[in-house]
Design a protein around this motif. Structure first.
Motif, PDB file in Angstrom:
ATOM      1  N   ILE A   1      -2.948   4.168 -13.470  1.00 52.01           N
ATOM      2  CA  ILE A   1      -1.796   4.745 -13.628  1.00 52.01           C
ATOM      3  C   ILE A   1      -1.352   3.868 -11.716  1.00 52.01           C
ATOM      4  O   ILE A   1       0.057   4.446 -11.768  1.00 52.01           O
ATOM      5  N   GLY A   2      -2.089   3.342 -11.093  1.00 52.21           N
ATOM      6  CA  GLY A   2      -2.167   2.137  -9.823  1.00 52.21           C
ATOM      7  C   GLY A   2      -1.478   3.399  -9.354  1.00 52.21           C
ATOM      8  O   GLY A   2      -0.824   3.237  -8.462  1.00 52.21           O
ATOM      9  N   THR A   3      -2.641   4.616  -8.417  1.00 49.32           N
ATOM     10  CA  THR A   3      -1.810   5.776  -7.305  1.00 49.32           C
ATOM     11  C   THR A   3      -2.776   6.151  -7.066  1.00 49.32           C
ATOM     12  O   THR A   3      -4.310   6.318  -8.472  1.00 49.32           O
ATOM     13  N   TRP A   4      -3.255   6.726  -5.735  1.00 45.38           N
ATOM     14  CA  TRP A   4      -4.215   7.621  -5.830  1.00 45.38           C
ATOM     15  C   TRP A   4      -3.992   8.688  -5.776  1.00 45.38           C
ATOM     16  O   TRP A   4      -3.277   9.368  -5.615  1.00 45.38           O
ATOM     17  N   ARG A   5      -5.143   9.681  -6.338  1.00 40.22           N
ATOM     18  CA  ARG A   5      -6.089  10.907  -6.824  1.00 40.22           C
ATOM     19  C   ARG A   5      -6.800  11.788  -5.900  1.00 40.22           C
ATOM     20  O   ARG A   5      -7.589  11.438  -5.508  1.00 40.22           O
ATOM     21  N   LYS A   6      -5.308  12.732  -5.131  1.00 38.64           N
ATOM     22  CA  LYS A   6      -6.527  13.286  -4.407  1.00 38.64           C
ATOM     23  C   LYS A   6      -7.832  14.499  -5.263  1.00 38.64           C
ATOM     24  O   LYS A   6      -7.199  14.797  -6.347  1.00 38.64           O
TER      25      LYS A   6
END
Length: 195
Positions: free
Chosen positions: A57-62
């Motif tokens: 998804i091309g994003t950082w996940r916490k």
């Protein structure tokens, strides 16, 4: 004649010893420097704001992962739940990554423990606020709800991570060997942690 053989055997052994001498180009680790504490604070239920980059998804996940270090090895950081004996945490987001393998949040086996995961290596004894981070290669044993076990290997990528205690950020790439569950033997995942 016997003494002559012993003499030549000793001379040969000594010559072999000196011929096999190796020069080692070892980088000092400054292991007595307490860098890891920046991301393993002694606050209760402290998690160093870990994030994983999800390529899909091309994003950082916490996510939450309890970190700890020790006085014996203050240059290393590990992941487990130090507040509940025998319990782990979502180390490297592995509980979520391998959920399809039958790990359940309701199960005591849900928690992953990695006693020593990363090592922090300062640039020099005078510049300990910045340096590199390396993955300590090892097998991580995970347990399914049915108590069957499988192993995921972690290893360093071709470039080390970096850390900066002034900004409170370290970033690293970890290589996962998932061949034990029919996956790829070199899956790369990027992480960052903030103090």
């Amino acid at each position: 004649m016997m003494y002559k053989k012993i003499f030549f055997s000793c001379v040969f052994a000594i010559a072999l010893l000196f011929a096999c001498k190796k020069d080692y180009n070892v980088t000092p680790t400054y292991a007595k420097v307490g860098v890891a504490i920046t991301w393993a604070k002694t606050e209760q239920y402290y998690s160093p704001k870990p994030e994983i980059y999800l390529d899909s998804i091309g994003t950082w996940r916490k996510f939450t992962s309890f970190a700890f270090t020790s006085d014996a090895e203050p240059d290393k950081i590990g992941f487990q739940n130090p507040y509940v004996a025998g319990k782990g945490t979502n180390a490297l987001y592995m509980n979520s990554i391998y959920a399809k393998e039958g790990i359940s949040q309701d199960s005591g086996t849900y928690n992953t423990i990695i006693p020593k995961c990363f090592q922090f290596i300062p640039k020099s004894i005078d510049t300990v606020n910045q340096g590199t981070v390396v993955v300590l290669p090892q097998d991580i044993t995970l347990t399914r709800r049915d108590k069957s076990k499988y192993i995921i290997k972690i290893a360093p990528s071709d470039k080390p991570g970096t850390y900066n205690t002034e900004t409170g950020v370290f970033e690293i790439e970890v290589v996962f060997d998932e061949s034990s569950i029919g996956g790829n033997s070199a899956v790369k995942r990027r992480y960052r942690f903030k103090s």
